[in-house]
Design a protein around this motif. Structure first.
Motif, PDB file in Angstrom:
ATOM      1  N   ASN A 137      24.669 -10.867 -33.261  1.00  0.00           N
ATOM      2  CA  ASN A 137      26.024 -10.790 -32.292  1.00  0.00           C
ATOM      3  C   ASN A 137      25.628 -11.458 -31.082  1.00  0.00           C
ATOM      4  N   LEU A 138      24.174 -11.903 -30.917  1.00  0.00           N
ATOM      5  CA  LEU A 138      24.044 -12.412 -29.659  1.00  0.00           C
ATOM      6  C   LEU A 138      24.130 -13.889 -29.701  1.00  0.00           C
ATOM      7  N   LYS A 139      24.684 -14.599 -28.719  1.00  0.00           N
ATOM      8  CA  LYS A 139      24.699 -15.883 -28.436  1.00  0.00           C
ATOM      9  C   LYS A 139      23.302 -16.404 -27.954  1.00  0.00           C
ATOM     10  N   ILE A 140      22.635 -17.006 -28.710  1.00  0.00           N
ATOM     11  CA  ILE A 140      21.468 -17.855 -28.360  1.00  0.00           C
ATOM     12  C   ILE A 140      21.446 -19.103 -28.328  1.00  0.00           C
ATOM     13  N   VAL A 141      21.001 -19.895 -27.235  1.00  0.00           N
ATOM     14  CA  VAL A 141      21.065 -21.386 -27.160  1.00  0.00           C
ATOM     15  C   VAL A 141      19.374 -21.712 -26.903  1.00  0.00           C
TER      16      VAL A 141
ATOM     17  N   LEU B  92      16.078 -20.455 -35.121  1.00  0.00           N
ATOM     18  CA  LEU B  92      16.975 -20.053 -36.434  1.00  0.00           C
ATOM     19  C   LEU B  92      16.598 -19.001 -37.144  1.00  0.00           C
ATOM     20  N   LEU B  93      15.159 -18.570 -36.919  1.00  0.00           N
ATOM     21  CA  LEU B  93      14.487 -17.431 -37.441  1.00  0.00           C
ATOM     22  C   LEU B  93      15.262 -16.105 -36.472  1.00  0.00           C
ATOM     23  N   LEU B  94      15.424 -16.371 -35.254  1.00  0.00           N
ATOM     24  CA  LEU B  94      15.828 -15.425 -34.373  1.00  0.00           C
ATOM     25  C   LEU B  94      17.360 -14.881 -34.662  1.00  0.00           C
ATOM     26  N   SER B  95      18.127 -15.890 -35.110  1.00  0.00           N
ATOM     27  CA  SER B  95      19.445 -15.806 -35.672  1.00  0.00           C
ATOM     28  C   SER B  95      20.049 -17.081 -36.310  1.00  0.00           C
ATOM     29  N   PRO B  96      20.515 -16.940 -37.553  1.00  0.00           N
ATOM     30  CA  PRO B  96      21.296 -18.235 -38.021  1.00  0.00           C
ATOM     31  C   PRO B  96      22.207 -18.603 -37.319  1.00  0.00           C
ATOM     32  N   ASN B  97      22.627 -18.067 -36.208  1.00  0.00           N
ATOM     33  CA  ASN B  97      23.868 -18.281 -35.515  1.00  0.00           C
ATOM     34  C   ASN B  97      23.429 -19.226 -34.186  1.00  0.00           C
ATOM     35  N   THR B  98      22.000 -19.194 -33.972  1.00  0.00           N
ATOM     36  CA  THR B  98      21.491 -19.935 -32.807  1.00  0.00           C
ATOM     37  C   THR B  98      21.942 -21.399 -32.704  1.00  0.00           C
ATOM     38  N   ILE B  99      22.379 -21.737 -31.545  1.00  0.00           N
ATOM     39  CA  ILE B  99      22.586 -23.053 -31.270  1.00  0.00           C
ATOM     40  C   ILE B  99      21.438 -23.778 -30.792  1.00  0.00           C
ATOM     41  N   ASN B 100      20.806 -24.631 -31.615  1.00  0.00           N
ATOM     42  CA  ASN B 100      19.628 -25.062 -31.143  1.00  0.00           C
ATOM     43  C   ASN B 100      19.916 -26.765 -30.707  1.00  0.00           C
ATOM     44  N   LEU B 101      19.896 -27.007 -29.224  1.00  0.00           N
ATOM     45  CA  LEU B 101      20.113 -28.119 -28.914  1.00  0.00           C
ATOM     46  C   LEU B 101      18.650 -28.933 -28.352  1.00  0.00           C
ATOM     47  N   ALA B 102      17.586 -28.439 -29.127  1.00  0.00           N
ATOM     48  CA  ALA B 102      16.205 -29.470 -28.999  1.00  0.00           C
ATOM     49  C   ALA B 102      16.390 -30.797 -29.342  1.00  0.00           C
TER      50      ALA B 102
ATOM     51  N   MET C 130      27.173 -30.243 -22.948  1.00  0.00           N
ATOM     52  CA  MET C 130      26.417 -30.059 -24.297  1.00  0.00           C
ATOM     53  C   MET C 130      26.843 -28.664 -24.928  1.00  0.00           C
ATOM     54  N   LEU C 131      27.026 -27.663 -24.026  1.00  0.00           N
ATOM     55  CA  LEU C 131      27.442 -26.473 -24.482  1.00  0.00           C
ATOM     56  C   LEU C 131      28.878 -26.282 -24.761  1.00  0.00           C
TER      57      LEU C 131
ATOM     58  N   GLU D 253      31.356 -20.738 -22.197  1.00  0.00           N
ATOM     59  CA  GLU D 253      31.755 -19.496 -21.649  1.00  0.00           C
ATOM     60  C   GLU D 253      30.898 -18.185 -21.550  1.00  0.00           C
ATOM     61  N   GLU D 254      30.046 -18.001 -22.584  1.00  0.00           N
ATOM     62  CA  GLU D 254      29.266 -16.953 -22.652  1.00  0.00           C
ATOM     63  C   GLU D 254      27.898 -17.154 -23.367  1.00  0.00           C
ATOM     64  N   VAL D 255      26.972 -17.008 -22.911  1.00  0.00           N
ATOM     65  CA  VAL D 255      25.720 -17.019 -23.481  1.00  0.00           C
ATOM     66  C   VAL D 255      24.837 -16.075 -23.303  1.00  0.00           C
ATOM     67  N   ASP D 256      24.383 -15.353 -24.211  1.00  0.00           N
ATOM     68  CA  ASP D 256      23.238 -14.082 -23.822  1.00  0.00           C
ATOM     69  C   ASP D 256      22.016 -14.441 -23.721  1.00  0.00           C
ATOM     70  N   VAL D 257      21.386 -15.413 -24.354  1.00  0.00           N
ATOM     71  CA  VAL D 257      20.058 -15.856 -24.243  1.00  0.00           C
ATOM     72  C   VAL D 257      19.536 -17.404 -24.257  1.00  0.00           C
ATOM     73  N   PHE D 258      18.965 -17.737 -23.265  1.00  0.00           N
ATOM     74  CA  PHE D 258      18.377 -19.354 -23.266  1.00  0.00           C
ATOM     75  C   PHE D 258      17.205 -19.107 -23.466  1.00  0.00           C
ATOM     76  N   ILE D 259      16.623 -20.454 -24.342  1.00  0.00           N
ATOM     77  CA  ILE D 259      15.219 -20.484 -24.581  1.00  0.00           C
ATOM     78  C   ILE D 259      14.978 -21.926 -24.046  1.00  0.00           C
ATOM     79  N   LEU D 260      14.015 -21.839 -23.420  1.00  0.00           N
ATOM     80  CA  LEU D 260      13.566 -23.142 -22.869  1.00  0.00           C
ATOM     81  C   LEU D 260      11.948 -23.420 -23.062  1.00  0.00           C
ATOM     82  N   GLU D 261      11.591 -24.785 -24.065  1.00  0.00           N
ATOM     83  CA  GLU D 261      10.350 -25.033 -24.247  1.00  0.00           C
ATOM     84  C   GLU D 261      10.221 -26.367 -24.137  1.00  0.00           C
TER      85      GLU D 261
END
Length: 250
Positions: free
Chosen positions: A41-45, A67-77, A93-94, A101-109
């Motif tokens: 249910n989280l929007k992860i990018v 994708l292990l975190l959530s199959p719905n994760t948007i992976n823009l790497a 990009m988003l 409009e809405e993102v719950d978690v951003f991952i930066l690596e």
């Protein structure tokens, strides 16, 4: 004296094999645990480089840590990338992914090229003030180098033997286990460390560090299974380790 050295090497290698065996046994447990952690249910990018993209994996759409975190994760790497492009084009990009409009978690690596990481983080924070921003700091065996020659572990072992040695295999581990702790050190990128600390402080991000030991040699011997044969990219097990660490933060 020779007997003492051989005995020490044997004990050291036995400890290494036991530690790595436990790590491999826990891999399935980690995957099962991730399935129980419902982040759908989280929007992860995710923004990042080849590790986040899933290089060297058999099926990156299922095994890459975002994708292990959530199959719905948007992976823009993107492979061999820097934060510069998403820093300028994150919004478009988003928008292309219908999630501007809405993102719950951003991952930066970002591992090597870190220019404009602070700009990317600030723009994400401005646009998404309530989002959780996680900066992922990875290391790899190529950052563990000899104190005398500055060669990383894989290169030094192969040059010592005079032929290509299976990375993290029994022979590779045996050669390393005969060296001393003081023979190795972490090659710390001070500029990268400063940038990451700056980002964490400026935008209130959370820092995730891939586990390692204080001692460089012990880190290589214990955490070898986290990496694939190129000594740069995460293995499927390594991706599971990162995903569990991020899940705990989330």
């Amino acid at each position: 004296m020779r007997l003492s050295i051989l005995l020490f090497a044997f004990v050291q290698l036995s400890w290494i094999q036991c530690a790595q065996s436990r790590i491999k046994e826990n891999h399935k447990k980690r995957i099962n645990l991730l399935k129980l952690l419902d982040n759908t249910n989280l929007k992860i990018v995710a923004f990042g480089t080849s590790n986040t993209w899933g290089a060297q994996l058999q099926d990156r759409s299922k095994e890459a840590y975002p994708l292990l975190l959530s199959p719905n994760t948007i992976n823009l790497a993107e492979r061999a990338s820097s934060p510069s492009y998403p820093a300028l084009c994150a919004q478009s990009m988003l928008k292309e992914q219908n999630t501007d409009e809405e993102v719950d978690v951003f991952i930066l690596e970002y591992v090597l090229m870190i220019e404009n990481l602070d700009l990317l983080a600030r723009r994400l924070r401005t646009r998404f003030p309530d989002a959780l921003i996680i900066v992922v700091e990875l290391w790899n065996p190529r950052r563990i180098i000899r104190t005398d020659t500055n060669q990383h572990t894989k290169l030094w072992v192969e040059q010592s033997k005079g032929y290509q040695v299976e990375f993290n295999g029994p022979e590779f581990q045996a050669v390393l286990s005969e060296t001393k702790e003081e023979d190795w050190k972490f090659n710390i990128d001070q500029e990268r460390e400063l940038m990451i600390n700056k980002v964490v402080k400026e935008v209130g991000a959370v820092l995730y560090k891939l586990p390692r030991e204080k001692n460089a040699l012990h880190s290589m011997l214990k955490h070898g299974p986290v990496f694939v044969s190129d000594a740069s990219h995460l293995s499927a097990h390594g991706h599971a380790v990162v995903a569990i660490g991020l899940a705990k933060i989330i």
